[in-house]
Write an enzyme that holds these catalytic residues in place. Structure first.
Site, mmCIF file in Angstrom:
data_model
loop_
_atom_site.group_PDB
_atom_site.id
_atom_site.type_symbol
_atom_site.label_atom_id
_atom_site.label_comp_id
_atom_site.label_asym_id
_atom_site.label_seq_id
_atom_site.Cartn_x
_atom_site.Cartn_y
_atom_site.Cartn_z
ATOM 1 N N TYR A 54 -6.995 6.532 3.656
ATOM 2 C CA TYR A 54 -7.180 5.443 2.691
ATOM 3 C C TYR A 54 -6.290 4.249 3.031
ATOM 4 O O TYR A 54 -6.760 3.108 3.110
ATOM 5 C CB TYR A 54 -6.873 5.898 1.253
ATOM 6 C CG TYR A 54 -6.530 4.708 0.390
ATOM 7 C CD1 TYR A 54 -7.535 3.821 -0.003
ATOM 8 C CD2 TYR A 54 -5.213 4.403 0.063
ATOM 9 C CE1 TYR A 54 -7.217 2.684 -0.719
ATOM 10 C CE2 TYR A 54 -4.895 3.272 -0.650
ATOM 11 C CZ TYR A 54 -5.905 2.409 -1.045
ATOM 12 O OH TYR A 54 -5.595 1.269 -1.734
ATOM 13 N N ASP B 91 -9.705 5.138 -2.647
ATOM 14 C CA ASP B 91 -8.609 5.678 -3.451
ATOM 15 C C ASP B 91 -9.188 6.250 -4.741
ATOM 16 O O ASP B 91 -10.414 6.346 -4.906
ATOM 17 C CB ASP B 91 -7.557 4.604 -3.726
ATOM 18 C CG ASP B 91 -8.031 3.500 -4.668
ATOM 19 O OD1 ASP B 91 -9.248 3.452 -4.980
ATOM 20 O OD2 ASP B 91 -7.193 2.689 -5.103
ATOM 21 N N GLU C 44 0.824 -1.210 0.000
ATOM 22 C CA GLU C 44 0.000 0.000 0.000
ATOM 23 C C GLU C 44 0.861 1.263 0.000
ATOM 24 O O GLU C 44 0.514 2.254 -0.647
ATOM 25 C CB GLU C 44 -0.948 0.001 1.209
ATOM 26 C CG GLU C 44 -2.063 -1.022 1.112
ATOM 27 C CD GLU C 44 -2.964 -0.800 -0.092
ATOM 28 O OE1 GLU C 44 -3.111 0.353 -0.534
ATOM 29 O OE2 GLU C 44 -3.516 -1.786 -0.603
#
Length: 353
Positions: free
Chosen positions: A118, A136, A35
């Site tokens: 996020y 996102d 991520e």
């Protein structure tokens, strides 16, 4: 309707998900690492970096114990270098303060450097099964089309509405799979241009498609003109070595090495700019010689043209007055250091000369 949409999307994802390295042997560390790398970066670009990182740093402890220079070198070329510095800081917090265990809540994850709303939602749902939304760019685009939202998703009010919608769609106990399915749909089917509505698993639920406006959403207000700057760099040689400087650790491209120089001020010639910058950064007086390379590059919010020149020291010894550090290195050693892509092109030009 919303529960049916979620079921359809998850079934589609289970049958069509791309085989990505972070989806194999999923651990909190690998989820977090992916991520962080995927922020503002395409999947195909991230894959080789993820593989190199997990080979060199198989655990968060291994990453925490590595020197920052090594982390930056391995990150070289991936861009947005603040992510690499935050990655290293967060790894040290997890390894040393949390005894190697990542926080399991959105709130706990957001206390780690580089982890925003996020990323925290994505990590919490994917690694720990928390019922948390993850919004996102891909997910925002999908939601704007499903609900025919005709406002710019970058606006705060619209963003809040999208977060609320993302949360309302979550199927209890399957948030991770649903979040990933939404991201996958946006990346492969509900693309920014020419969305593949004819094969979309949730086309029947899409209000934008029903109205025939899917290609006009999301709405994007015109951006301001991107500013441009001229920047200079000095290739200073002495006894078979070249002088490189390390940028301050905080700020843009922090901790990377470069050929010293800086941004031209109004009214300056390129040569005047370079002499001033080297004086301010290294306490050297230089003579500016022949051009080495001209490099054009676009960052997120501005563009630069980097002008590199061969230079000669007239007086002084280097002092790190405006840089974190400096070194005299042989060109054969220069690949040991992490440089931004612009300086890499100067190195290439020097090699081609």
């Amino acid at each position: 309707m919303r529960s049916k949409l979620a079921r359809k999307l998850i079934r589609w994802f289970e049958a069509n998900a791309r085989d990505l390295p972070w989806r194999r042997r999923r651990t909190p560390y690998r989820v977090w690492l992916s991520e962080m790398m995927l922020q503002q970066t395409q999947v195909d670009t991230v894959i080789p970096y993820f593989r190199r990182f997990t080979k060199r740093f198989p655990t968060v402890g291994a990453l925490a114990d590595a020197p920052l220079d090594e982390v930056l070198k391995l990150w070289e070329g991936l861009g947005y270098y603040a992510r690499a510095r935050n990655l290293h800081r967060a790894a040290r917090i997890v390894a040393h303060e949390f005894k190697g265990r990542f926080p399991k809540t959105v709130e706990g994850l957001m206390r780690l450097p580089g982890v925003g709303r996020y990323s925290a939602g994505a990590i919490a749902s994917l690694a720990f099964g928390v019922d948390a939304p993850a919004l996102d760019g891909n997910v925002a685009r999908v939601l704007c089309r499903i609900f025919a939202i005709r406002r710019d998703p970058r606006e705060a009010r619209t963003r809040d509405e999208l977060w609320s919608l993302a949360g309302s769609l979550l199927p209890k106990g399957q948030a991770g799979k649903f979040n990933e399915a939404l991201m996958e749909l946006g990346a492969t089917i509900c693309t920014p241009r020419a969305p593949k509505c004819e094969i979309c698993p949730i086309a029947a639920h899409c209000e934008a498609r029903r109205r025939g406006i899917q290609e006009r959403l999301p709405v994007r207000h015109a951006r301001k003109l991107t500013p441009h700057y001229d920047v200079t760099a000095a290739v200073i040689r002495h006894n078979g070595r070249v002088l490189i400087a390390q940028r301050p650790h905080e700020g843009m491209l922090g901790g990377l090495w470069e050929f010293p120089g800086g941004k031209r001020e109004t009214g300056e010639s390129l040569e005047e700019c370079l002499r001033r910058e080297i004086r301010e950064e290294l306490k050297l007086e230089i003579e500016v010689g022949e051009p080495v390379a001209v490099v054009k590059h676009a960052y997120t919010h501005f563009r630069i043209t980097l002008h590199a020149f061969e230079c000669r020291v007239l007086s002084g010894k280097p002092q790190a007055t405006g840089v974190a550090d400096f070194k005299w290195v042989r060109m054969s050693e220069i690949d040991r250091y992490a440089f931004a892509v612009t300086d890499r092109k100067i190195i290439q030009a020097l090699g081609d000369a």
